[in-house]
Design an enzyme around this catalytic site. Structure first.
Site: not given
Ligand SMILES: Nc1ncnc2c1ncn2[C@@H]1O[C@H](COP(=O)(O)OP(=O)(O)O)[C@@H](O)[C@H]1O
Ligand SMILES: O=P(O)(O)OC[C@H]1O[C@](O)(COP(=O)(O)O)[C@@H](O)[C@@H]1O
Length: 325
Positions: A298, A253, A259, A90, A190, A227, A194
């Site tokens: 940390r 990032s 996760d 990916n 989700p 989230s 999602e």
């Molecule tokens: N810019 C940000 N600043 C602080 N916390 C963040 C930020 N973006 C995401 N997060 C934290 O990361 C969690 C997961 O992010 P999200 O984008 O909703 O999930 P996913 O990676 O599954 O799409 C959020 O619920 C929040 O707690």
């Molecule tokens: O299985 P999917 O939906 O294609 O997502 C896989 C990708 O999601 C990740 O696990 C990251 O997930 P999140 O940003 O949702 O925490 C990457 O490591 C991986 O490349």
């Protein structure tokens, strides 16, 4: 013990560029590879916090071997089940202003027999460990499904693991999430898009998020952690809704943030406000690290994360969501 199953793991390749221009040859200024896939990341971050976890993945071809090598080098416990297909990469393209474009590959197909072997491996791990430790285990079923795997696979696995006294958390999207919901997992995680897709309505306020989570609960899910990117996260269970907010940081990032949120929530007992705070602290730390790098103790601070049942004293419905993903 928290055992993760990632049916579609990946090598996460992150390339940094000045500007993404479509249709041109671009030169990356840096490149990194991390082991990836949602369950893999959950185990990576749990192990960084010395929480007992084990990743189960299919392994195919040279890229599968590379993935296992990277995990072993990092001291991440993994059982790889040899399969015939291929292991995907990916790709995340990060521009100088921090904007990220992600391209996730479909992954190699899995056969019914291969999926059954992977499921058996998870059950063995959960059951042997819970007997040794005298406690129930969690199985985390995370990520997209590779070709050849039916949409109801997480639903079937949820029922199978429940029969063995294993609690189940599901983090996926689309048809796989919808099917899993009806099997009554203990937890689903989700993100906003999602959850919106699962209920078929856009979510523009916290009230909408809670209503959508309640809809999933009415179908059998016990708890929902939704989230919401920089808007934070919401936990909805039989006690009601808990809203977590924190000042947004400028992301390095966001890959892996969801996760890390799920991992922190499970590590802190998977119930109530304290678990939500822990999850959000781990997720914020992940957002501050490059590529799919996972945080360790940390990197994490719990400062400034506020958890309330009624956000800001306003009615929940009056709080609009800002992060458009
Ligand atoms: N810019 C940000 N600043 C602080 N916390 C963040 C930020 N973006 C995401 N997060 C934290 O990361 C969690 C997961 O992010 P999200 O984008 O909703 O999930 P996913 O990676 O599954 O799409 C959020 O619920 C929040 O707690
Ligand atoms: O299985 P999917 O939906 O294609 O997502 C896989 C990708 O999601 C990740 O696990 C990251 O997930 P999140 O940003 O949702 O925490 C990457 O490591 C991986 O490349």
């Amino acid at each position: 013990m928290i055992v993760t199953l990632t049916l579609n793991p990946s090598l996460d390749r992150t390339l940094e560029l000045q500007t993404l221009r479509l249709g041109e040859v671009l030169r990356a200024t840096s490149a990194r590879i991390d082991p990836g896939g949602k369950g893999v990341n959950v185990t990576r971050v749990l192990r960084a916090f010395a929480v007992d976890s084990h990743a189960v993945i299919p392994c195919a071809g040279p890229d599968g071997e590379e993935l296992v090598r990277l995990l072993q080098k990092a001291g991440v416990p993994v059982t790889e089940v040899p399969v015939a297909g291929w292991t995907r990469s990916n790709i995340t393209l990060v521009e100088a202003d921090g904007r990220a474009t992600k391209v996730n590959a479909p992954g190699g197909a899995l056969t019914e027999t291969e999926v059954a072997l992977l499921a058996e491996t998870v059950v063995d791990r959960c059951v042997s460990q819970s007997t040794e430790n005298g406690g129930a285990s969690w199985a985390v079923l995370s990520g997209s499904l590779p070709p050849g795997v039916p949409d109801d696979v997480y639903a079937s696995l949820t029922s199978l693991f429940a029969e063995h006294g294993v609690k189940v958390a599901v983090d996926t999207s689309g048809a796989a999430l919808l099917a899993a919901v009806d099997a009554g997992p203990d937890l689903v995680k989700p993100n906003r898009q999602e959850l919106a897709a699962a209920v078929g309505t856009p979510l523009v306020s916290l009230d909408d998020v809670v209503a959508a989570a309640e809809k999933l609960r009415s179908r059998g899910v016990k708890a929902v952690v939704a989230s919401l990117g920089s808007d934070g996260a919401v936990l909805v269970d039989e006690t009601g809704a808990v809203f977590g907010t924190a000042e947004a940081i400028d992301p390095v990032s966001t890959v892996g943030a969801g996760d890390a949120l799920l991992a922190g929530f499970l590590a802190a007992g998977a119930r109530g406000a304290d678990a939500l705070i822990e999850g959000m602290a781990w997720a914020r730390a992940a957002v501050g690290l490059p590529g799919s790098q996972m945080p360790g103790p940390r990197d994490v601070s719990r400062e400034g994360i506020r958890v309330v049942r009624d956000p800001g004293g306003k009615p929940a419905g009056a709080v609009p969501l800002a992060d458009n993903g």
